[in-house]
Scaffold this motif. Sequence first.
Motif, PDB file in Angstrom:
ATOM      1  N   LEU A  44       0.819  -1.217   0.000  1.00  0.00           N
ATOM      2  CA  LEU A  44       0.000   0.000   0.000  1.00  0.00           C
ATOM      3  C   LEU A  44       0.853   1.266   0.000  1.00  0.00           C
ATOM      4  O   LEU A  44       0.521   2.239  -0.682  1.00  0.00           O
ATOM      5  N   VAL A  45       1.945   1.264   0.756  1.00  0.00           N
ATOM      6  CA  VAL A  45       2.831   2.434   0.752  1.00  0.00           C
ATOM      7  C   VAL A  45       3.436   2.629  -0.634  1.00  0.00           C
ATOM      8  O   VAL A  45       3.530   3.749  -1.133  1.00  0.00           O
ATOM      9  N   THR A  46       3.822   1.543  -1.280  1.00  0.00           N
ATOM     10  CA  THR A  46       4.373   1.630  -2.629  1.00  0.00           C
ATOM     11  C   THR A  46       3.347   2.197  -3.601  1.00  0.00           C
ATOM     12  O   THR A  46       3.660   3.067  -4.415  1.00  0.00           O
ATOM     13  N   ILE A  47       2.120   1.729  -3.501  1.00  0.00           N
ATOM     14  CA  ILE A  47       1.065   2.221  -4.393  1.00  0.00           C
ATOM     15  C   ILE A  47       0.809   3.702  -4.161  1.00  0.00           C
ATOM     16  O   ILE A  47       0.747   4.495  -5.098  1.00  0.00           O
ATOM     17  N   PHE A  48       0.656   4.109  -2.901  1.00  0.00           N
ATOM     18  CA  PHE A  48       0.324   5.502  -2.611  1.00  0.00           C
ATOM     19  C   PHE A  48       1.469   6.463  -2.923  1.00  0.00           C
ATOM     20  O   PHE A  48       1.231   7.566  -3.410  1.00  0.00           O
ATOM     21  N   LEU A  49       2.701   6.082  -2.630  1.00  0.00           N
ATOM     22  CA  LEU A  49       3.803   7.022  -2.779  1.00  0.00           C
ATOM     23  C   LEU A  49       4.441   7.009  -4.163  1.00  0.00           C
ATOM     24  O   LEU A  49       4.890   8.047  -4.638  1.00  0.00           O
ATOM     25  N   ILE A  50       4.477   5.857  -4.814  1.00  0.00           N
ATOM     26  CA  ILE A  50       5.152   5.791  -6.111  1.00  0.00           C
ATOM     27  C   ILE A  50       4.151   5.841  -7.264  1.00  0.00           C
ATOM     28  O   ILE A  50       4.294   6.657  -8.175  1.00  0.00           O
ATOM     29  N   ALA A  51       3.144   5.002  -7.221  1.00  0.00           N
ATOM     30  CA  ALA A  51       2.208   4.933  -8.345  1.00  0.00           C
ATOM     31  C   ALA A  51       1.276   6.145  -8.395  1.00  0.00           C
ATOM     32  O   ALA A  51       1.067   6.743  -9.449  1.00  0.00           O
ATOM     33  N   ILE A  52       0.721   6.524  -7.255  1.00  0.00           N
ATOM     34  CA  ILE A  52      -0.216   7.651  -7.220  1.00  0.00           C
ATOM     35  C   ILE A  52       0.517   8.975  -7.079  1.00  0.00           C
ATOM     36  O   ILE A  52       0.012  10.014  -7.483  1.00  0.00           O
ATOM     37  N   ASN A  53       1.738   8.952  -6.503  1.00  0.00           N
ATOM     38  CA  ASN A  53       2.565  10.140  -6.318  1.00  0.00           C
ATOM     39  C   ASN A  53       1.855  11.164  -5.426  1.00  0.00           C
ATOM     40  O   ASN A  53       1.694  12.329  -5.788  1.00  0.00           O
ATOM     41  N   ALA A  54       1.409  10.714  -4.253  1.00  0.00           N
ATOM     42  CA  ALA A  54       0.675  11.564  -3.322  1.00  0.00           C
ATOM     43  C   ALA A  54       1.625  12.509  -2.592  1.00  0.00           C
ATOM     44  O   ALA A  54       2.678  12.108  -2.128  1.00  0.00           O
ATOM     45  N   HIS A  55       1.217  13.769  -2.500  1.00  0.00           N
ATOM     46  CA  HIS A  55       2.009  14.783  -1.807  1.00  0.00           C
ATOM     47  C   HIS A  55       1.098  15.651  -0.956  1.00  0.00           C
ATOM     48  O   HIS A  55      -0.036  15.933  -1.333  1.00  0.00           O
ATOM     49  N   ILE A  56       1.599  16.078   0.193  1.00  0.00           N
ATOM     50  CA  ILE A  56       0.924  17.056   1.043  1.00  0.00           C
ATOM     51  C   ILE A  56       1.967  18.121   1.345  1.00  0.00           C
ATOM     52  O   ILE A  56       2.960  17.862   2.010  1.00  0.00           O
ATOM     53  N   TYR A  57       1.749  19.328   0.854  1.00  0.00           N
ATOM     54  CA  TYR A  57       2.717  20.396   1.048  1.00  0.00           C
ATOM     55  C   TYR A  57       2.244  21.331   2.158  1.00  0.00           C
ATOM     56  O   TYR A  57       1.084  21.702   2.221  1.00  0.00           O
ATOM     57  N   ILE A  58       3.178  21.718   2.993  1.00  0.00           N
ATOM     58  CA  ILE A  58       2.911  22.678   4.057  1.00  0.00           C
ATOM     59  C   ILE A  58       3.865  23.846   3.853  1.00  0.00           C
ATOM     60  O   ILE A  58       5.076  23.665   3.776  1.00  0.00           O
ATOM     61  N   LEU A  59       3.303  25.034   3.751  1.00  0.00           N
ATOM     62  CA  LEU A  59       4.127  26.216   3.551  1.00  0.00           C
ATOM     63  C   LEU A  59       4.745  26.647   4.870  1.00  0.00           C
ATOM     64  O   LEU A  59       4.068  26.738   5.889  1.00  0.00           O
ATOM     65  N   ALA A  60       6.014  26.913   4.851  1.00  0.00           N
ATOM     66  CA  ALA A  60       6.713  27.357   6.060  1.00  0.00           C
ATOM     67  C   ALA A  60       6.694  28.875   6.108  1.00  0.00           C
ATOM     68  O   ALA A  60       6.959  29.547   5.115  1.00  0.00           O
ATOM     69  N   ASN A  61       6.370  29.401   7.277  1.00  0.00           N
ATOM     70  CA  ASN A  61       6.392  30.854   7.459  1.00  0.00           C
ATOM     71  C   ASN A  61       7.821  31.304   7.730  1.00  0.00           C
ATOM     72  O   ASN A  61       8.487  30.804   8.620  1.00  0.00           O
TER      73      ASN A  61
END
Length: 62
Positions: A44-61
């Motif tokens: 599941l980690v392989t599918i979510f991170l490599i195949a789907i290329n999921a990202h969550i970006y947090i902007l730093a102040n």
Amino acid sequence: MADWGSVVITMVLFVLLSPRLLFRLPRRSRWASILVHTIIFFGLVTIFLIAINAHIYILANS
């Protein structure tokens, strides 16, 4: 920007796929159960991170 997608996805999957939390496969052996859950987690980690290329970006102040 920091990419927190991999951290969040692996943390949630680790908690949900802990043996005996939601289910336990197979029921007889503890070590076999850990092995099965590890294989499912890795898949599941392989599918979510490599195949789907999921990202969550947090902007730093700054």
